[in-house]
Design a protein around this motif. Structure first.
Motif, PDB file in Angstrom:
ATOM      1  N   GLU A  70      25.285  56.016  64.089  1.00 26.67           N
ATOM      2  CA  GLU A  70      24.825  54.691  64.487  1.00 26.67           C
ATOM      3  C   GLU A  70      23.847  54.767  65.647  1.00 26.67           C
ATOM      4  N   ASP A  71      24.087  55.681  66.599  1.00 25.89           N
ATOM      5  CA  ASP A  71      23.196  55.806  67.752  1.00 25.89           C
ATOM      6  C   ASP A  71      21.794  56.224  67.328  1.00 25.89           C
ATOM      7  N   ALA A  72      21.703  57.121  66.350  1.00 21.89           N
ATOM      8  CA  ALA A  72      20.389  57.547  65.874  1.00 21.89           C
ATOM      9  C   ALA A  72      19.659  56.397  65.182  1.00 21.89           C
ATOM     10  N   GLU A  73      20.392  55.599  64.406  1.00 24.25           N
ATOM     11  CA  GLU A  73      19.773  54.442  63.751  1.00 24.25           C
ATOM     12  C   GLU A  73      19.269  53.448  64.793  1.00 24.25           C
ATOM     13  N   ASP A  74      20.054  53.211  65.849  1.00 21.61           N
ATOM     14  CA  ASP A  74      19.630  52.299  66.914  1.00 21.61           C
ATOM     15  C   ASP A  74      18.398  52.823  67.629  1.00 21.61           C
ATOM     16  N   ALA A  75      18.351  54.138  67.839  1.00 22.18           N
ATOM     17  CA  ALA A  75      17.195  54.724  68.521  1.00 22.18           C
ATOM     18  C   ALA A  75      15.927  54.570  67.682  1.00 22.18           C
ATOM     19  N   GLN A  76      16.040  54.757  66.372  1.00 19.14           N
ATOM     20  CA  GLN A  76      14.883  54.567  65.493  1.00 19.14           C
ATOM     21  C   GLN A  76      14.424  53.116  65.490  1.00 19.14           C
ATOM     22  N   LEU A  77      15.363  52.183  65.454  1.00 21.86           N
ATOM     23  CA  LEU A  77      15.013  50.762  65.470  1.00 21.86           C
ATOM     24  C   LEU A  77      14.349  50.386  66.790  1.00 21.86           C
ATOM     25  N   GLU A  78      14.868  50.898  67.909  1.00 19.60           N
ATOM     26  CA  GLU A  78      14.288  50.577  69.217  1.00 19.60           C
ATOM     27  C   GLU A  78      12.856  51.098  69.330  1.00 19.60           C
ATOM     28  N   LEU A  79      12.590  52.262  68.761  1.00 18.12           N
ATOM     29  CA  LEU A  79      11.227  52.785  68.773  1.00 18.12           C
ATOM     30  C   LEU A  79      10.292  51.864  68.004  1.00 18.12           C
ATOM     31  N   LYS A  80      10.717  51.378  66.847  1.00 23.39           N
ATOM     32  CA  LYS A  80       9.883  50.457  66.066  1.00 23.39           C
ATOM     33  C   LYS A  80       9.647  49.150  66.826  1.00 23.39           C
ATOM     34  N   ILE A  81      10.696  48.663  67.491  1.00 22.59           N
ATOM     35  CA  ILE A  81      10.557  47.429  68.274  1.00 22.59           C
ATOM     36  C   ILE A  81       9.525  47.610  69.370  1.00 22.59           C
ATOM     37  N   ARG A  82       9.603  48.716  70.081  1.00 20.72           N
ATOM     38  CA  ARG A  82       8.674  48.942  71.194  1.00 20.72           C
ATOM     39  C   ARG A  82       7.252  49.208  70.713  1.00 20.72           C
ATOM     40  N   LEU A  83       7.111  49.683  69.517  1.00 20.63           N
ATOM     41  CA  LEU A  83       5.772  49.910  68.978  1.00 20.63           C
ATOM     42  C   LEU A  83       5.087  48.616  68.563  1.00 20.63           C
ATOM     43  N   PHE A  84       5.830  47.702  67.949  1.00 17.95           N
ATOM     44  CA  PHE A  84       5.182  46.574  67.279  1.00 17.95           C
ATOM     45  C   PHE A  84       5.460  45.199  67.889  1.00 17.95           C
ATOM     46  N   ALA A  85       6.541  45.026  68.654  1.00 22.18           N
ATOM     47  CA  ALA A  85       6.958  43.677  69.054  1.00 22.18           C
ATOM     48  C   ALA A  85       5.927  42.991  69.949  1.00 22.18           C
ATOM     49  N   ALA A 314      14.152  59.494  73.602  1.00 24.61           N
ATOM     50  CA  ALA A 314      15.558  59.204  73.328  1.00 24.61           C
ATOM     51  C   ALA A 314      15.916  59.523  71.887  1.00 24.61           C
ATOM     52  N   LEU A 315      14.989  59.273  70.971  1.00 22.91           N
ATOM     53  CA  LEU A 315      15.258  59.570  69.558  1.00 22.91           C
ATOM     54  C   LEU A 315      15.303  61.065  69.318  1.00 22.91           C
ATOM     55  N   ARG A 316      14.394  61.799  69.924  1.00 23.58           N
ATOM     56  CA  ARG A 316      14.387  63.252  69.731  1.00 23.58           C
ATOM     57  C   ARG A 316      15.592  63.928  70.368  1.00 23.58           C
ATOM     58  N   ALA A 317      16.168  63.275  71.376  1.00 24.72           N
ATOM     59  CA  ALA A 317      17.324  63.865  72.033  1.00 24.72           C
ATOM     60  C   ALA A 317      18.579  63.783  71.163  1.00 24.72           C
ATOM     61  N   ARG A 318      18.539  62.947  70.115  1.00 29.47           N
ATOM     62  CA  ARG A 318      19.680  62.844  69.212  1.00 29.47           C
ATOM     63  C   ARG A 318      19.757  64.092  68.352  1.00 29.47           C
ATOM     64  N   PRO A 319      20.977  64.549  68.023  1.00 26.88           N
ATOM     65  CA  PRO A 319      21.099  65.753  67.192  1.00 26.88           C
ATOM     66  C   PRO A 319      20.392  65.637  65.858  1.00 26.88           C
TER      67      PRO A 319
END
Length: 323
Positions: A70-85, A314-319
């Motif tokens: 779940e943490d990895a999915e949240d990190a991917q979503l947060e990256l998309k939010i920061r890119l486009f919002a 933060a996303l790359r730091a996920r396993p």
């Protein structure tokens, strides 16, 4: 009929089998242990009839992930939010401000309130009491030393809280506001302060609008993030910023677009007050508003890039990060 010969070791502890009905090491009866082992093997070999057998996976297909992070999915979503919002919010509100109906709705329900709040905040920081309202802000005629002391105490408490909790944004906000209040109440004279308060309408749309958009980068554990407030602040901030920026961008392209004149029930517009009461020229109006807008956009761009880079890190730091 044949029977299987007993094993040479204990089915439970693996000790050499003794010529006795029970194991001398663990005390289990050999017959019972062997019966249980045979029953377990039969159960594994023949799954219940009501469970469908899974087809064998073709060897050329990649192995399926057995777990969901779940943490990895949240990190991917947060990256998309920061890119486009933020770019999407600015583009959408700019387009809406370019239409008659959209401009009216955004100004009435969103940007007008930030405009009046900008007048009030500038008044507070220069020592005047003020009460923002719809289309007008009530501002005292003279400075109030007692109000300035109370405001300084509140900002000092905010600064102390940021230091105590080691929350850098709160600490920086408190120190910055204290410095602005010191300059506004001690160094800025009355006439100049009144001109700043008038300028603070559209100026507040630019500055406060930028700050509201930056709440998108609130930490995951903050109430802004958990309660979805950052999305509301993003829309309000983008609407306020694009409203003020478009007015002065259009004025730079065509001096006839400068909002001179009177507002019914309010009096002279801010642009007319700045030129007639404080002697600002039309070119000064445009250059100062657009100069502030470019500064705000530069700050927004820097923090936008920093926010995206931080989300990628933060996303790359996920396993199992794929950023």
């Amino acid at each position: 009929m044949s029977t299987e010969s007993p094993s040479s070791s204990c089915p439970r502890c693996g000790a050499p089998r003794a010529p006795a009905p029970e194991c001398p090491r663990c005390g289990i009866y050999y017959a019972k242990a062997e019966a249980r082992a045979a029953q377990a093997a039969a159960t594994v070999a023949a799954p219940p009839a009501f469970l469908p057998l899974e087809p064998e996976r073709p060897p050329h297909l990649p192995a399926e992930a057995l777990t969901w992070n779940e943490d990895a999915e949240d990190a991917q979503l947060e990256l998309k939010i920061r890119l486009f919002a933020i770019p999407a919010a600015l583009l959408l509100t700019w387009v809406l401000h370019s239409t008659g109906m959209g401009h009216s709705l955004l100004r009435i329900f969103l940007s007008m309130w930030i405009h009046e709040l900008g007048h009030a905040v500038t008044a507070w920081l220069t020592g005047y009491t003020a009460f923002p309202g719809p289309w007008a802000t009530s501002i005292a005629e003279v400075r109030s030393p007692s109000f300035s002391v109370l405001l300084a105490a509140g900002l000092g408490a905010l600064t102390y809280r940021g230091w105590k909790l080691r929350h850098r944004p709160t600490l920086i906000a408190g120190i910055t506001l204290l410095c602005l209040q010191l300059v506004g109440t001690v160094l800025v004279r009355g006439g100049m302060a009144r001109s700043f308060i008038t300028f603070g309408g559209d100026g507040g749309c630019l500055v406060l609008g930028t700050l509201l958009m930056l709440t998108l980068y609130a930490g995951k554990d903050s109430s802004l993030h958990r309660g979805w407030l950052r999305w509301g602040f993003l829309v309000i901030g983008a609407a306020a910023f694009t409203d003020a920026f478009k007015v002065w961008w259009d004025s730079w392209r065509d001096r006839g677009e400068i909002p001179f004149g009177r507002i019914e029930g309010v009096g002279l517009s801010d642009a007319s007050r700045l030129t007639e009461w404080f002697g600002w020229s039309a070119d000064s109006l445009i250059s100062r508003y657009l100069g502030l807008a470019w500064i705000c956009l530069a700050v927004l761009a820097i923090l936008y890039v920093a926010g995206v880079l931080r989300a990628r890190a933060a996303l790359r730091a996920r396993p199992d990060g794929t950023g």
